[in-house]
Design a protein around this motif. Structure first.
Motif, mmCIF file in Angstrom:
data_model
loop_
_atom_site.group_PDB
_atom_site.id
_atom_site.type_symbol
_atom_site.label_atom_id
_atom_site.label_comp_id
_atom_site.label_asym_id
_atom_site.label_seq_id
_atom_site.Cartn_x
_atom_site.Cartn_y
_atom_site.Cartn_z
ATOM 1 N N SER A 227 0.907 -1.188 -0.095
ATOM 2 C CA SER A 227 0.073 -0.145 -0.001
ATOM 3 C C SER A 227 0.890 1.456 0.182
ATOM 4 N N THR A 228 2.314 1.083 -0.129
ATOM 5 C CA THR A 228 3.028 2.355 0.072
ATOM 6 C C THR A 228 2.967 2.997 -1.554
ATOM 7 N N PRO A 229 2.898 4.378 -1.159
ATOM 8 C CA PRO A 229 2.668 5.262 -2.495
ATOM 9 C C PRO A 229 3.843 5.220 -3.137
ATOM 10 N N PRO A 230 3.844 4.867 -4.719
ATOM 11 C CA PRO A 230 5.078 4.860 -5.498
ATOM 12 C C PRO A 230 6.112 5.748 -5.195
ATOM 13 N N MET A 231 5.775 7.045 -5.023
ATOM 14 C CA MET A 231 6.625 8.147 -4.813
ATOM 15 C C MET A 231 7.359 7.977 -3.488
ATOM 16 N N ASP A 232 6.548 7.525 -2.556
ATOM 17 C CA ASP A 232 7.492 7.266 -1.012
ATOM 18 C C ASP A 232 8.350 6.013 -1.310
ATOM 19 N N VAL A 233 7.962 4.943 -2.191
ATOM 20 C CA VAL A 233 9.056 4.061 -2.553
ATOM 21 C C VAL A 233 10.404 4.584 -3.375
ATOM 22 N N PHE A 234 9.967 5.458 -3.952
ATOM 23 C CA PHE A 234 11.107 6.102 -4.886
ATOM 24 C C PHE A 234 11.978 6.917 -3.784
ATOM 25 N N LEU A 235 11.450 7.890 -3.095
ATOM 26 C CA LEU A 235 12.017 8.627 -1.941
ATOM 27 C C LEU A 235 12.876 7.645 -0.920
ATOM 28 N N THR A 236 12.461 6.527 -0.708
ATOM 29 C CA THR A 236 13.004 5.790 0.050
ATOM 30 C C THR A 236 14.408 5.103 -0.463
ATOM 31 N N VAL A 237 14.163 4.764 -1.625
ATOM 32 C CA VAL A 237 15.262 4.093 -2.244
ATOM 33 C C VAL A 237 16.252 5.373 -2.534
ATOM 34 N N LEU A 238 15.968 6.396 -2.930
ATOM 35 C CA LEU A 238 16.923 7.403 -3.240
ATOM 36 C C LEU A 238 17.570 7.945 -2.098
ATOM 37 N N ALA A 239 16.690 7.844 -0.661
ATOM 38 C CA ALA A 239 17.670 8.400 0.493
ATOM 39 C C ALA A 239 18.574 7.029 0.934
ATOM 40 N N GLY B 247 24.191 5.657 1.467
ATOM 41 C CA GLY B 247 25.299 4.668 1.027
ATOM 42 C C GLY B 247 26.483 5.746 0.562
ATOM 43 N N SER B 248 26.253 6.882 -0.305
ATOM 44 C CA SER B 248 27.243 7.456 -0.679
ATOM 45 C C SER B 248 28.164 8.128 0.302
ATOM 46 N N GLY C 204 12.125 18.242 -14.620
ATOM 47 C CA GLY C 204 13.465 18.022 -14.587
ATOM 48 C C GLY C 204 13.905 16.550 -14.242
ATOM 49 N N LEU C 205 14.948 16.190 -14.609
ATOM 50 C CA LEU C 205 15.260 14.600 -14.291
ATOM 51 C C LEU C 205 15.977 14.620 -13.042
ATOM 52 N N TRP C 206 16.529 15.683 -12.440
ATOM 53 C CA TRP C 206 17.152 15.589 -11.297
ATOM 54 C C TRP C 206 16.238 16.128 -9.958
ATOM 55 N N HIS C 207 16.084 15.206 -9.216
ATOM 56 C CA HIS C 207 15.090 15.540 -7.926
ATOM 57 C C HIS C 207 15.742 15.212 -6.429
ATOM 58 N N PRO C 208 16.627 16.048 -6.152
ATOM 59 C CA PRO C 208 17.429 15.914 -4.876
ATOM 60 C C PRO C 208 16.317 15.904 -3.535
ATOM 61 N N LEU C 209 16.660 15.090 -2.746
ATOM 62 C CA LEU C 209 15.829 15.094 -1.467
ATOM 63 C C LEU C 209 15.783 16.799 -0.915
#
Length: 643
Positions: free
Chosen positions: A140-152, A157-158, A288-293
């Motif tokens: 049930s997690t919203p797709p954008m929340d999934v993306f933001l979690t992965v991006l974070a 990691g970096s 835009g392509l770049w979506h920083p947190l």
């Protein structure tokens, strides 16, 4: 407990009678090379020199384009399957990372021509982590929340990688890191190669290659989606091996894209129809392509799920470190220049910190791009800066052109990267590595895919240590077993005494050890000493000299065996003599209790074998009432060792 140490107070004389005191080297030692430090700021005026501008602009533009292409393929690897809807933002993240890492590394590296980008091996770890995160979050997690979690998680990691590498470099620990066993590196690379094969298939078909999905992946309709990419990857590999020109790869990729659209024209297949059938990337959302947190994004991140990826985050840092060590050695061979490892650690650490702060992925020096710049004659810091500017220019253009990139071309690049690793470490290493090392490489490659990168690397280290112990145990630590009859001291004695000692010298046994004595070799010398003491056909011993002059160190197992030898000597009323002990070995023997009081006198300790032999010979002569020559022992005083 006591043990007697005989110390020479006058000038030291070795066994051959050579005076060694006050011997100094005629010249101070100097390092074989000095790495010049040149501030990046001091090189800025050089950027304006015409002889640097043209090659730097050419190399920077070409490597920048290659970096963009690879960034797209890496993003496709990470944001595949359930994450494919966010591929556009993933591509922006990867291109941004490529730009930032290239610019920071070019300004801080010890080699001005360094080109740094995200690499395949760390990206493979990120792909595994992203897939596990997506699977761990509730449906049930919203797709954008999934993306933001992965991006974070990618950004964390970096940052973790950057902090680790920078601290290692700042603490000057680089010399301690160059001990990674070669088979471990090879297995890690082989495992990365197979993960890239799986990634290429998933990019082309949206289906992962596992035992459970084999029937799906090899369906005729699905095979036609990944087979062209495999063919392109093989073609790329063969051509780039034959031709080393820097335009070969970009030319083939561009030509493959043109051929793809020609085939669409021949088949009269509209672009939108090709996209709906899964032949093209996208569609991408507008913007835009770049979506920083940013501020509000942090409230949508599932931090608990990221915490569950601690193992993958650690693996990412270790894999990046391994990649750095391997790439650094390759660059040194190519440019024939020694790189300061500590400074490279700081440089790559800063690059990853900058990327992580911008929500980017981890990266490292890129050996092929650095080689390309070197061949063009553009080993200047300006090259890396232009590389980054090229990536930023693509980032600003947006996602319009990305929607027209064929998946077979992106998959073909991934297949090509996989083939370069698998051919080198699975095929070519068969003829260059010992069989134990080769099977270690294969085992690590299998484990990294079956279990995980961290588990595979740890298992590889364990296998390498076992292999080392087995190999070292085959080296005989007993250099020689002899007696004073055939190996007398160099003291000046009367002919009568020398002749008498020639016969009685068999009572003085000598065991000379060498190397590092540890658990794998400890029983080896114990068995040989026991055989000598218990052999009824050999003369009985009155003295046993254990010469450790050539022993670098011992472990607790070896110390225990010396205690066993001491006990055997006590039972047989044999005087035990140690010679040539270094401080480390002596401390371990003291801790083990080798010099504790017993029914006989404690072991004697002498600085070298010559002094120990002289003392044993004098004891034999004194027992027979003969005059003992003390020529080289005048002034010696016993010391007590306490444990």
């Amino acid at each position: 407990m006591v043990a007697w140490r005989w110390s020479q107070t006058s000038a030291k004389v070795d066994r051959k009678g050579v005076h060694t005191d006050n011997m100094t080297q005629p010249f101070p030692l100097k390092p074989p090379f000095k790495i010049p430090f040149k501030s990046p700021i001091s090189e800025v005026p050089d950027f304006l020199q015409s002889e640097q501008l043209l090659p730097s602009f050419t190399a920077g533009t070409v490597t920048g384009i290659i970096g963009v292409i690879r960034a797209i393929s890496y993003a496709a690897l990470i944001f595949s399957g359930p994450l494919s809807a966010h591929l556009g933002l993933g591509i922006g993240m990867a291109i941004f990372s490529t730009a930032v890492i290239a610019i920071v590394a070019s300004l801080t590296s010890s080699f001005g021509g360094t080109i740094a980008t995200p690499l395949a091996a760390p990206t493979a770890v990120l792909a595994v982590m992203a897939a596990e995160l997506a699977a761990a979050l509730p449906a049930s997690t919203p797709p954008m929340d999934v993306f933001l979690t992965v991006l974070a998680a990618i950004a964390i990691g970096s940052l973790v990688t950057g902090v680790l590498l920078f601290c290692l470099g700042r603490l000057r620990l680089g010399s301690w890191l160059q001990v990674v066993p070669y088979p471990v590196v090879g297995g890690f690379m082989a495992g990365t190669g197979w993960l890239l094969i799986r990634g290429a298939i998933q990019v082309a078909t949206d289906s992962d290659l596992t035992w459970q999905t084999l029937d799906v992946v090899f369906q005729t309709s699905v095979v036609w989606h990944w087979l062209p990419g495999l063919g392109l990857g093989i073609f790329l590999y063969l051509v780039t091996r034959r031709y080393k020109h820097y335009l070969v790869m970009p030319g083939i990729l561009l030509g493959s894209t043109v051929v793809f659209y020609l085939v669409l024209g021949v088949l009269d297949l509209p672009v939108e129809a090709a996209r709906s059938q899964g032949w093209l990337l996208g569609p991408f959302p507008a913007g835009g392509l770049w979506h920083p947190l940013q501020g509000e994004d942090f409230t949508h991140i599932h931090w608990q799920a990221i915490a569950g990826q601690a193992g993958n985050l650690i693996t990412l840092a270790l894999v990046t470190l391994l990649s750095l060590l391997l790439t650094k050695n390759g660059i040194e061979l190519i440019v024939e220049q020694n790189l300061d490892l500590n400074r490279e650690l700081e440089s790559v650490g800063l690059s990853n910190l900058a990327s992580g702060l911008g929500s980017g992925m981890a990266g490292n020096q890129a050996l092929p791009s650095t080689l390309l710049a070197h061949k063009i004659g553009a080993s200047h810091r300006l090259t890396g800066i232009i590389n980054g500017i090229t990536c930023l220019a693509v980032l600003m253009v947006g996602a319009q052109f990305l929607a027209y990139l064929p998946k077979p071309v992106i998959g073909g690049l991934l297949f090509y990267l996989a083939l370069t690793l698998l051919v080198q470490w699975i095929y070519q290493s068969w003829s260059t590595l010992e069989r134990v090392d080769y099977f270690t490489v294969v085992a690590i490659g299998v484990l990294t895919n079956a279990v995980g990168f961290l588990e595979g690397i740890l298992a590889g280290f364990a296998m390498a240590l076992v292999a080392f112990a087995i190999r070292y145990s085959q080296i005989d630590v007993v250099a020689q077993i002899t007696s004073a009859a055939s190996y007398p001291s160099h003291l000046t004695r009367t002919p009568q005494n020398r002749q008498w000692l020639q016969v009685q010298g068999e009572k003085v046994g000598i065991v000379q050890l060498q190397g590092f004595v540890f658990f794998a070799t400890a029983n080896q010398f114990l068995d040989q000493v026991r055989d000598r003491l218990l052999d009824p056909q050999q003369p009985s011993l009155q003295f046993l000299i254990l010469d450790l002059q050539q022993v670098q160190g011992i472990d607790s197992s070896a110390a225990l065996n010396f205690q066993k030898i001491r006990q055997m000597a006590v039972n047989k009323q044999i005087e035990l003599v140690f010679t040539g002990l270094n401080k480390s070995v002596e401390d371990k023997l003291v801790a083990q209790g080798v010099f504790q009081d017993s029914k006989t006198s404690p072991p004697r300790i002498f600085e070298d074998l010559g002094q120990g032999l002289a003392w044993c010979e004098n004891q034999l002569l004194q027992e027979k009432g003969k005059q003992a020559s003390m020529t080289s022992l005048n002034g010696s005083q016993p010391k007590v060792i306490s444990a």
